[in-house]
Design an enzyme around this catalytic site. Structure first.
Site, PDB file in Angstrom:
ATOM      1  CG  ASP A  97      -3.687  -5.155   4.320  1.00 16.91           C
ATOM      2  OD1 ASP A  97      -4.187  -6.165   3.795  1.00 16.91           O
ATOM      3  OD2 ASP A  97      -3.866  -4.019   3.813  1.00 16.91           O
TER       4      ASP A  97
ATOM      5  N   GLY B  84     -10.366  -2.227   3.392  1.00 13.20           N
ATOM      6  CA  GLY B  84     -11.108  -1.926   2.172  1.00 13.20           C
ATOM      7  C   GLY B  84     -10.196  -1.990   0.971  1.00 13.20           C
TER       8      GLY B  84
ATOM      9  CE  LYS C 240      -7.166  -4.140   2.720  1.00 12.18           C
ATOM     10  NZ  LYS C 240      -5.989  -3.767   1.910  1.00 12.18           N
TER      11      LYS C 240
ATOM     12  CB  SER D   7      -7.446   4.613   3.679  1.00 11.11           C
ATOM     13  OG  SER D   7      -6.133   4.400   3.230  1.00 11.11           O
TER      14      SER D   7
ATOM     15  CD  GLU E 151      -3.366  -1.485   7.082  1.00 12.43           C
ATOM     16  OE1 GLU E 151      -3.840  -0.416   7.541  1.00 12.43           O
ATOM     17  OE2 GLU E 151      -3.884  -2.103   6.136  1.00 12.43           O
TER      18      GLU E 151
ATOM     19  CG  ASN F 210      -0.150  -0.465   1.361  1.00 14.40           C
ATOM     20  OD1 ASN F 210      -0.572   0.688   1.501  1.00 14.40           O
ATOM     21  ND2 ASN F 210      -0.947  -1.521   1.381  1.00 14.40           N
TER      22      ASN F 210
ATOM     23  CG  ASP G  35      -1.615   0.481   5.084  1.00 16.24           C
ATOM     24  OD1 ASP G  35      -0.632  -0.297   5.125  1.00 16.24           O
ATOM     25  OD2 ASP G  35      -2.649   0.243   4.432  1.00 16.24           O
TER      26      ASP G  35
ATOM     27  CE  LYS H 134      -4.992   2.175   5.568  1.00 12.99           C
ATOM     28  NZ  LYS H 134      -5.502   0.805   5.376  1.00 12.99           N
ATOM     29  CG  LEU H 135      -1.929   9.976   8.306  1.00 10.56           C
ATOM     30  CD1 LEU H 135      -0.812  10.854   8.889  1.00 10.56           C
ATOM     31  CD2 LEU H 135      -2.895  10.823   7.471  1.00 10.56           C
ATOM     32  CE  LYS H 136      -3.189   3.008   1.908  1.00 13.67           C
ATOM     33  NZ  LYS H 136      -3.001   1.553   2.081  1.00 13.67           N
TER      34      LYS H 136
HETATM   35  O1  OSB Z   1      -3.557  -1.419   2.127  1.00 13.77           O
HETATM   36  O2  OSB Z   1      -5.418  -1.075   3.016  1.00 13.77           O
HETATM   37  C1  OSB Z   1      -4.708  -1.068   2.019  1.00 13.77           C
HETATM   38  C2  OSB Z   1      -6.643   0.420  -0.921  1.00 13.77           C
HETATM   39  C3  OSB Z   1      -6.235  -0.425  -1.925  1.00 13.77           C
HETATM   40  C4  OSB Z   1      -5.321  -1.416  -1.661  1.00 13.77           C
HETATM   41  C5  OSB Z   1      -4.813  -1.572  -0.379  1.00 13.77           C
HETATM   42  C6  OSB Z   1      -5.240  -0.749   0.649  1.00 13.77           C
HETATM   43  C7  OSB Z   1      -6.129   0.286   0.364  1.00 13.77           C
HETATM   44  C8  OSB Z   1      -6.564   1.270   1.344  1.00 13.77           C
HETATM   45  C9  OSB Z   1      -7.879   1.976   1.115  1.00 13.77           C
HETATM   46  O3  OSB Z   1      -5.896   1.616   2.289  1.00 13.77           O
HETATM   47  C10 OSB Z   1      -8.987   1.276   1.835  1.00 13.77           C
HETATM   48  C11 OSB Z   1     -10.340   1.781   1.397  1.00 13.77           C
HETATM   49  O4  OSB Z   1     -10.725   2.875   1.787  1.00 13.77           O
HETATM   50  O5  OSB Z   1     -11.031   1.032   0.669  1.00 13.77           O
HETATM   51 MG    MG Z   2      -3.275  -1.977   4.150  1.00 13.07          MG
END
Ligand code: OSB
Ligand code: MG
Length: 368
Positions: A239, A291, A263, A135, A214, A191, A189, A161-163
């Site tokens: 998620d 994760g 998760k 990520s 995501e 969020n 992703d 995976k690009l935020k």
């Molecule tokens: O949205 O998946 C998520 C990390 C912290 C909180 C939310 C997320 C994430 C990650 C990193 O995307 C996942 C990892 O490498 O542990």
């Molecule tokens: Mg996520």
């Protein structure tokens, strides 16, 4: 099992680099570890709640508080406790799934260690190593992002995976495709950073052949995701919205997602995570293991889960060095884009005493 007590241990670990998402920037992890002590064995669990309630309503100080005030006393009072009964004993207390997951995992680890059984086998794993993705946080510039992605691809990660967030979506995706080509397995992703009014913007990602988008919308907006799924071609993955097997079943029924990020902390434990795997697999919905920037303790358990048959997409189960200069367990290393699933009893790993002491900020023993 006969419970002796729980140790609640707080540790602080700096991240190798700041990790920016649409909900904030993290420069370190403040983690609550649980050590369960029973008459027969000890076990560990990691609480993945973050320092602030920005990803989910939970935060680490609250997790510690709810454990001390409600969850541990309930477990101490339960008779004929075993790991499979933890969720039922704790069910009267609403929410706090990350806290519940840490307690259940510690007891499950203790129970499996006492019986010499690996967690992976217990959960139904069918692989002894799993393919790993990574990520990649939001960066200050596209060149900086391309450098980061190049580094991860060189290391062998099999999926990127690009935020994303409004203002950082189509441009970084296009840049990564242009530089690294169409063969890179790529997903994004958000969020929860978008609304349904952004559907046209999100549809601009369709030409880039992404595996999934995501959690574009608010966690409570499951219906919105179902509507968005009709307006964009890229598969929607949930998620934050998925907090249990029941919410997963409902989201699938509504047509809100074609993929689910599992998760264990978010859903209250590895046993519930396995039920989500089962629900999704039965419905033809792909799952992958998410994760929460875990230490080696949480990572060990995630790798066991990711080895189940329905986990057909690479997870955010990256190597220890993607997160920390020094992990609290022996580090997990990437080899040929994969990480080995621990095969020893329970989690198969333990914290290294020296390393653990070096990063510990507080410990509290609660006798049961
Ligand atoms: O949205 O998946 C998520 C990390 C912290 C909180 C939310 C997320 C994430 C990650 C990193 O995307 C996942 C990892 O490498 O542990
Ligand atoms: Mg996520």
């Amino acid at each position: 099992m006969k419970l002796t007590g729980f140790e609640l241990r707080r540790i602080e670990l700096p991240l190798v680099a700041p990790f920016r998402t649409s909900f904030g920037v993290q420069t370190g992890r403040r983690v609550l570890l649980v050590r369960a002590v029973t008459a027969d064995a000890e076990g560990w669990g990691e609480c993945v709640a973050m320092a602030d309630p920005l990803y989910s309503p939970e935060y680490v100080d609250a997790a510690e508080d709810v454990m001390k005030r409600f969850l541990v006393p309930a477990l101490a009072a339960a008779d004929r406790l075993d790991a499979s009964r933890v969720a039922t004993v704790l069910a009267p207390f609403k929410g706090h799934r990350m806290a519940k997951c840490a307690l259940e995992t510690a007891l499950l680890d203790a129970e499996l260690r006492a019986e010499g059984r690996p967690l992976a086998r217990e959960l139904g794993a069918v692989r002894d190593r799993v393919p790993c993705g990574v990520s990649v946080g939001i960066m200050d510039s596209v060149p900086q992002l391309l450098d980061a992605v190049a580094g991860y691809l060189d290391q062998g990660y099999v999926r990127i995976k690009l935020k994303i967030e409004p203002g950082w979506d189509v441009e970084p995706v296009r840049a990564v495709r242009e530089r690294f080509g169409d063969d890179v397995a790529l997903q994004v992703d958000a969020n929860t950073a978008y609304t349904l009014a952004d559907a046209r913007q999100l549809a601009k990602l369709d030409p880039f052949d992404l595996l999934l988008i995501e959690q574009p919308l608010d966690e409570e907006d499951v219906l919105g995701h179902a509507e968005l799924a009709r307006l964009v071609d890229t598969p929607i993955c949930l998620d934050e919205s998925i907090t249990s097997a029941a919410t997963a079943a409902a989201a699938i029924r509504l047509g809100a997602c074609r993929v689910v990020n599992v998760k264990p902390g978010r859903v209250g434990g590895y046993l519930e995570a396995r039920r989500i795997h089962d629900v999704c697999t039965a419905a033809g919905i792909a799952v992958w293991c998410g994760g929460m920037l875990e230490t080696g303790i949480g990572r060990a358990a995630n790798l066991a889960l990711a080895a189940l048959p329905g986990f057909t997409l690479p997870g955010d189960t990256s190597a220890s060095d993607r997160y920390f200069h020094t992990d609290i367990t022996e580090p997990f290393v990437l080899a040929g884009g994969h990480i080995e699933v621990p095969s020893g009893p329970g989690l198969g790993v333990e914290p290294l005493a020296d390393r653990l002491d070096a990063v510990t900020t507080t410990t509290e023993w609660i006798a049961c």
